[in-house]
Design an enzyme around this catalytic site. Structure first.
Site, PDB file in Angstrom:
ATOM      1  N   TYR A 174       0.837  -1.205   0.000  1.00  0.00           N
ATOM      2  CA  TYR A 174       0.000   0.000   0.000  1.00  0.00           C
ATOM      3  C   TYR A 174       0.872   1.254   0.000  1.00  0.00           C
ATOM      4  CZ  TYR A 174      -3.350   3.481   1.725  1.00  0.00           C
ATOM      5  OH  TYR A 174      -4.118   4.603   1.882  1.00  0.00           O
ATOM      6  N   LYS A 205       1.472   4.541  -2.722  1.00  0.00           N
ATOM      7  CA  LYS A 205       1.358   5.940  -2.361  1.00  0.00           C
ATOM      8  C   LYS A 205       2.671   6.690  -2.612  1.00  0.00           C
ATOM      9  CE  LYS A 205      -2.932   6.092  -1.067  1.00  0.00           C
ATOM     10  NZ  LYS A 205      -3.902   6.786  -1.954  1.00  0.00           N
TER      11      LYS A 205
END
Length: 256
Positions: A161, A165
């Site tokens: 994740y 980002k």
């Protein structure tokens, strides 16, 4: 609702709930027309539109799966129709790439399917949706990408994740450089831990986790959706146009 001298319109992906909903409401309070997207819950999205319209604002909701790039051409045409309809514009002024999904797994246990899902939503979706919408964004407009405090912090279980980002943050700088000639400013906002249903609502519903995060945060509490909605409205205000290519973290000083 307040009114502005010139009506402006924002498109917010994933605006039917959580942070996206707060962003939509805060912008609408400032007289910005809002187009929100939703993936599956049309009723939630309709409720957001009704809430904005009940206060005199303009809003519309459109279905969009940001992981499915094949649907982007049809989506752009739908945006054009909404702009030319009740929103009364032919261009977007603001694009907020907010839609996202979570995944919690150790590096060793992260599957290729989890990784691909995160890539498609957070990185590929952001890249190509922005590309498709670029002709609709006014010169002098704004693009705001949503990242995460996890791109700075390192917490086990979020390697995939956070990597996505991190990619979004690098992409933001490149967009700021390449879109500069059109006077489009591009920034990235990185929320810290927020009380929403994201990730199963753990930060909101797990009292022990909430207390632990609050103890590690300079301002002494976990974030709320309105903290982020307000930050988005601030970054899209006329006074913030000279800010571009920047990462702004809204975390209350988490793990400084």
């Amino acid at each position: 609702m307040s009114t502005s001298k010139r009506s402006t319109v924002a498109l917010i992906t994933g605006g039917n709930r959580g942070l996206g909903k707060s962003m939509a409401l805060h912008l609408a309070e400032r007289g910005v027309g809002v187009v929100i997207t939703y993936r599956g819950n049309a009723a939630e999205a309709a409720d957001v539109v009704k809430e904005i319209e009940a206060k005199g604002g303009k809003a519309a909701a459109l279905a969009l799966d940001v992981a499915n790039t094949r649907g982007f051409d049809a989506f752009v045409e739908a945006v054009k129709a909404e702009l030319g309809g009740k929103l009364g514009r032919d261009r977007l002024d603001f694009l907020v790439n907010n839609a996202g999904i979570g995944a919690h797994a150790s590096f060793a246990e992260t599957t290729e399917e989890q990784f691909d899902a995160l890539v498609n939503v957070h990185l590929k979706g952001t890249f190509f949706l922005t590309q498709k919408l670029l002709p609709l964004i006014s010169d002098g407009g704004r693009i705001l990408n949503i990242s995460s405090g996890l791109a700075r912090l390192t917490l086990p279980g979020y390697a995939a994740y956070a990597a996505m980002k991190g990619g979004v943050e690098v992409l933001t700088r490149y967009l700021a450089k390449e879109l500069g000639p059109r006077k489009i400013s591009v920034n990235v906002l990185a929320p810290g831990a927020i009380e929403t249903d994201f990730g199963g609502g753990a930060v909101r519903d797990n009292a022990e986790l909430n207390k632990m995060i609050a103890a590690q945060t300079a301002l002494g509490r976990v974030g709320l959706p309105d903290d982020i909605g307000g930050a988005v409205a601030m970054l899209l205000s006329p006074e913030s146009h000279w800010i571009t290519g920047q990462r702004i973290e809204a975390s209350g000083g988490q793990m400084l």
